[in-house]
Scaffold this motif. Sequence first.
Motif, PDB file in Angstrom:
ATOM      1  N   ALA A  46      21.555  13.689 143.923  1.00 39.66           N
ATOM      2  CA  ALA A  46      20.397  14.570 144.041  1.00 39.66           C
ATOM      3  C   ALA A  46      19.523  14.567 142.782  1.00 39.66           C
ATOM      4  O   ALA A  46      18.497  15.218 142.739  1.00 39.66           O
ATOM      5  CB  ALA A  46      20.854  15.997 144.350  1.00 39.66           C
ATOM      6  N   LEU A  47      19.950  13.854 141.731  1.00 39.72           N
ATOM      7  CA  LEU A  47      19.125  13.795 140.522  1.00 39.72           C
ATOM      8  C   LEU A  47      17.793  13.114 140.833  1.00 39.72           C
ATOM      9  O   LEU A  47      17.739  12.119 141.532  1.00 39.72           O
ATOM     10  CB  LEU A  47      19.838  12.982 139.438  1.00 39.72           C
ATOM     11  N   THR A  48      16.736  13.639 140.321  1.00 40.51           N
ATOM     12  CA  THR A  48      15.437  13.011 140.569  1.00 40.51           C
ATOM     13  C   THR A  48      15.349  11.705 139.802  1.00 40.51           C
ATOM     14  O   THR A  48      15.872  11.563 138.686  1.00 40.51           O
ATOM     15  CB  THR A  48      14.302  13.938 140.104  1.00 40.51           C
ATOM     16  N   GLU A  49      14.676  10.720 140.411  1.00 40.43           N
ATOM     17  CA  GLU A  49      14.549   9.408 139.776  1.00 40.43           C
ATOM     18  C   GLU A  49      13.803   9.506 138.454  1.00 40.43           C
ATOM     19  O   GLU A  49      14.086   8.777 137.507  1.00 40.43           O
ATOM     20  CB  GLU A  49      13.817   8.462 140.721  1.00 40.43           C
ATOM     21  N   ALA A  53      15.264   8.153 134.975  1.00 41.58           N
ATOM     22  CA  ALA A  53      14.486   7.115 134.309  1.00 41.58           C
ATOM     23  C   ALA A  53      14.194   7.496 132.862  1.00 41.58           C
ATOM     24  O   ALA A  53      14.185   6.640 131.970  1.00 41.58           O
ATOM     25  CB  ALA A  53      13.184   6.872 135.070  1.00 41.58           C
ATOM     26  N   GLU A  54      13.957   8.783 132.619  1.00 41.53           N
ATOM     27  CA  GLU A  54      13.701   9.245 131.258  1.00 41.53           C
ATOM     28  C   GLU A  54      14.912   8.991 130.363  1.00 41.53           C
ATOM     29  O   GLU A  54      14.777   8.552 129.213  1.00 41.53           O
ATOM     30  CB  GLU A  54      13.355  10.738 131.264  1.00 41.53           C
ATOM     31  N   LEU A  55      16.103   9.265 130.876  1.00 39.78           N
ATOM     32  CA  LEU A  55      17.314   9.032 130.095  1.00 39.78           C
ATOM     33  C   LEU A  55      17.506   7.541 129.811  1.00 39.78           C
ATOM     34  O   LEU A  55      17.853   7.145 128.698  1.00 39.78           O
ATOM     35  CB  LEU A  55      18.535   9.580 130.835  1.00 39.78           C
ATOM     36  N   LEU A  56      17.289   6.705 130.820  1.00 41.38           N
ATOM     37  CA  LEU A  56      17.445   5.263 130.634  1.00 41.38           C
ATOM     38  C   LEU A  56      16.413   4.732 129.634  1.00 41.38           C
ATOM     39  O   LEU A  56      16.721   3.864 128.812  1.00 41.38           O
ATOM     40  CB  LEU A  56      17.305   4.550 131.979  1.00 41.38           C
ATOM     41  N   ALA A  57      15.192   5.267 129.708  1.00 35.27           N
ATOM     42  CA  ALA A  57      14.152   4.842 128.772  1.00 35.27           C
ATOM     43  C   ALA A  57      14.531   5.216 127.340  1.00 35.27           C
ATOM     44  O   ALA A  57      14.318   4.445 126.400  1.00 35.27           O
ATOM     45  CB  ALA A  57      12.816   5.476 129.155  1.00 35.27           C
ATOM     46  N   LEU A  79      24.204  10.243 125.530  1.00 34.68           N
ATOM     47  CA  LEU A  79      23.441  10.059 126.757  1.00 34.68           C
ATOM     48  C   LEU A  79      24.264  10.488 127.977  1.00 34.68           C
ATOM     49  O   LEU A  79      23.740  11.104 128.902  1.00 34.68           O
ATOM     50  CB  LEU A  79      23.016   8.604 126.899  1.00 34.68           C
ATOM     51  N   ALA A  80      25.560  10.173 127.970  1.00 31.06           N
ATOM     52  CA  ALA A  80      26.432  10.573 129.079  1.00 31.06           C
ATOM     53  C   ALA A  80      26.517  12.100 129.168  1.00 31.06           C
ATOM     54  O   ALA A  80      26.518  12.675 130.260  1.00 31.06           O
ATOM     55  CB  ALA A  80      27.817   9.978 128.902  1.00 31.06           C
ATOM     56  N   ALA A  81      26.563  12.761 128.012  1.00 32.69           N
ATOM     57  CA  ALA A  81      26.629  14.219 128.000  1.00 32.69           C
ATOM     58  C   ALA A  81      25.350  14.831 128.567  1.00 32.69           C
ATOM     59  O   ALA A  81      25.395  15.829 129.297  1.00 32.69           O
ATOM     60  CB  ALA A  81      26.871  14.726 126.573  1.00 32.69           C
ATOM     61  N   GLU A  82      24.206  14.225 128.249  1.00 37.00           N
ATOM     62  CA  GLU A  82      22.941  14.736 128.774  1.00 37.00           C
ATOM     63  C   GLU A  82      22.859  14.529 130.288  1.00 37.00           C
ATOM     64  O   GLU A  82      22.339  15.376 131.023  1.00 37.00           O
ATOM     65  CB  GLU A  82      21.765  14.048 128.081  1.00 37.00           C
TER      66      GLU A  82
END
Length: 271
Positions: A46-49, A53-57, A79-82
């Motif tokens: 259910a996480l919005t794309e 995408a912001e985390l991956l960026a 990043l995993a914690a966020e």
Amino acid sequence: IDIKWPISGNDSADDTKLRRLAAEEASKAMTSALESRRASADALEALTERRVAELLARAEQAQRAYLSGRAAAPKPEVLAAELLELVLADKGLPPDFALGSAGAAVESSSPAYPTQVAKWLAGTLTSALTRRFGMELTSFPKRPSMALTTDVSPGNAWCFDGTSASLTIRLASPMIPSSFSIDHTPARSAFSTTSAPRRVRVFLLPLNAPNASAEVLAADFEYRLEGGARHVQTFEARKGLEVVARAVRVEVLSNHGNPDFTCLYRVRVHQ
């Protein structure tokens, strides 16, 4: 995943070894985080794309900064914690004004809960008299307020006979709804999905309306199962609708093929 960190020609053998070890540990940590994310696919779907995408960026930006020597090595565990925090924050969706623990409550339901209990008792007693050697117990009906909770594991829903019903929810506070979400238990953990609601309508009860007859249609949509549809689906309110609502009435008009009962796991109302 193979993360390659640059090794300068001026590095000593020990420095080179340390850098390689650091790269290996970073790669292992990132792989572990991604494997955990895949194992929790139901919770994450259910996480919005946009937010993912912001985390991956940010991860890519941190890696580029390290490769250029402008920053220390990125920490995958951060990043995993966020990402985990997004999941815990109600799966990344906006605040839910129909959440019971936030102050929302059921004003009424059709069928009414006492009617459901009476029907269950009558059916149980009839079964006992018919069988004579014991009672054929079915699950005791859960309250309509189950649809205002976060637990959507199999069976934790408001289920009602047939294919249609309505639920009036007093919101946690007056607000102007912009969208609505319907949750069903994830298909991969359900015994059957035929009891999922199909066509749903949502009406707003304006803040200063004298009675329920003043309700306003806010959305008319279909909760889908085919094509890999997510178990949490969000639907926009009608364009241009600027009504301050104190409550909403959710009307289920059909389900996905179960002739006996329909289950409403969760309703969400977003500003």
